[in-house]
Design an enzyme around this catalytic site. Structure first.
Site, PDB file in Angstrom:
ATOM      1  N   ASP A   1      23.425  67.729   3.457  1.00  0.00           N
ATOM      2  CA  ASP A   1      24.536  66.878   3.024  1.00  0.00           C
ATOM      3  C   ASP A   1      25.859  67.644   2.946  1.00  0.00           C
ATOM      4  OD1 ASP A   1      22.766  64.788   2.819  1.00  0.00           O
ATOM      5  OD2 ASP A   1      22.513  64.960   0.652  1.00  0.00           O
ATOM      6  N   MET A   5      21.377  60.298   6.748  1.00  0.00           N
ATOM      7  CA  MET A   5      21.227  60.775   5.380  1.00  0.00           C
ATOM      8  C   MET A   5      22.596  61.115   4.780  1.00  0.00           C
ATOM      9  SD  MET A   5      17.760  63.077   5.228  1.00  0.00           S
ATOM     10  CE  MET A   5      16.181  62.247   5.019  1.00  0.00           C
ATOM     11  N   GLY A  58      20.674  71.046  -7.153  1.00  0.00           N
ATOM     12  CA  GLY A  58      19.610  70.813  -8.120  1.00  0.00           C
ATOM     13  C   GLY A  58      18.660  71.990  -8.238  1.00  0.00           C
TER      14      GLY A  58
END
Length: 370
Positions: free
Chosen positions: A142, A184, A118
């Site tokens: 991630d 996560m 992003g």
């Protein structure tokens, strides 16, 4: 290369371990090899939006403590798209030209952006619009950014999740419980998969592999029949409930965040199997702390390679780890490719081969096997 004199560096998106190690490497390579000036931009693009721009000029003596320091000394943000920036009156304003103007006011010749998909998409759009010579370094716990096998921050997050599983083993056995660790993983299960294998989990649930509660409960029952009085499960925060919906929580500002799948599973497993369950949610603990040796090495290699790309005039590229080497790929290619866990990945096959359940197959119960 002779035209480069001043470069900037910023960290954008969520923080992670290893960012400061990358800043350190960039500073050493730029000053020590090329005799450039290095400016760290504060609070990501917000620092360029500020007047005058907010920055720190780095010298070699400033880099000593950075290698083992977690987070980012420059600050970061994952809020406020500059092309639709939220204003106090609730309106949205395009503030991209302010950021571009800040870059040029600093008389920078190039910019190194450290971010995930992003952040890098926004930085690339700004670079294309404003004539910014951009080079990128991938970071995301991630590890889901395309075109690189590893990103800065992932290894430390896995280490922290693995340590949590190591600790949960003892309390699970002591109280005969099913212990669920929620980690996560916004859209991908890399942390859960790697930590689950390393930490000896019995069950791993990731968003890429559909599961049923019945299959999970059968796996727990099989462990019981084989003489185990406890079970360990690790689940990625982006795993859906059995209806296919993400489990989220909404804060007082109306912002929706992933979280709660661990408790959902605890409640449903308890109802299904009668097992006593407990949940541990690691949350932002995975982002903090001292970076692992691997993250320090990776960030250092990336930082040096990013500076060399600037020296070569190879802009609009991201450094990437591939086949034990640092290469470069176009940023557009990197952010266009999303790297989820392949259900036939070698690590998935490894986990299955050592008896780890993913909840997608019924478990054959056999009390005779102990």
């Amino acid at each position: 290369m002779s035209k480069i004199k001043r470069i900037g560096i910023l960290t954008s998106g969520g923080d992670c371990a290893g960012l400061n190690a990358a800043i350190r490497a960039v500073t050493h390579r730029a000053i020590g090899t090329y005799d450039w000036e290095v400016f760290g931009i504060c609070r990501a693009t917000h620092g360029l939006m500020h007047r005058p721009p907010e920055y720190i000029q780095f010298g070699l003596s400033d880099t000593y403590p950075l290698l083992t320091l977690g987070g980012t000394i420059l600050g970061t943000t994952n809020k406020g798209n500059p092309f639709a920036y939220p204003m106090p009156d609730g309106s949205l304003r395009d503030r991209s030209e302010e950021i571009i103007a800040g870059y040029h006011q600093m008389n920078l010749d190039a910019l190194i952006g450290i971010g995930g998909d992003g952040s890098l998409a926004i930085l690339r759009q700004l670079a294309q619009q404003g004539g910014i010579n951009l080079v990128a370094i991938p970071k995301t716990i991630d590890n889901d950014l395309g075109s690189t096998e590893r990103s800065v921050g992932f290894d430390t997050a896995v280490n922290i999740a693995t340590e949590a599983l190591d600790r949960l083993h003892f309390t699970a056995a002591s109280h005969s419980r099913v212990m669920i660790l929620e980690v996560m993983g916004r859209d991908a299960g890399h942390i859960a998969l790697n930590a689950g294998i390393a930490g000896g989990a019995d069950i791993i649930l990731i968003p890429e592999i559909a599961y049923t509660i019945d299959n999970v409960c059968q796996a727990i029952e099989q462990l019981h029949q084989r003489g185990r009085n406890f079970a360990l499960m690790v689940v990625a925060e982006s795993v859906c409930d059995e209806t296919g919906c993400k489990v989220t929580q909404t804060n007082r500002l109306g912002q929706c965040r992933l979280g709660g799948i661990g408790q959902y599973l605890a409640d449903t497993i308890s109802d299904c199997s009668g097992a006593e369950t407990r949940v541990t949610v690691l949350g932002h603990v995975q982002r903090g702390g001292v970076p692992s040796p691997l993250d320090r090495v990776l960030a250092s290699a990336f930082g040096v390679a990013a500076v060399d790309l600037i020296a070569e005039g190879k802009f609009d590229h991201m450094v990437s780890w591939y086949d034990r080497d640092v290469i470069s790929v176009p940023i557009a290619e990197a952010i266009a490719q999303y790297r989820a866990v392949d259900p036939d990945d070698i690590l998935v096959r490894t986990a299955r081969s050592i008896g780890i359940c993913f909840g997608d197959h019924a478990v054959k119960l056999d009390a005779a096997r102990r």
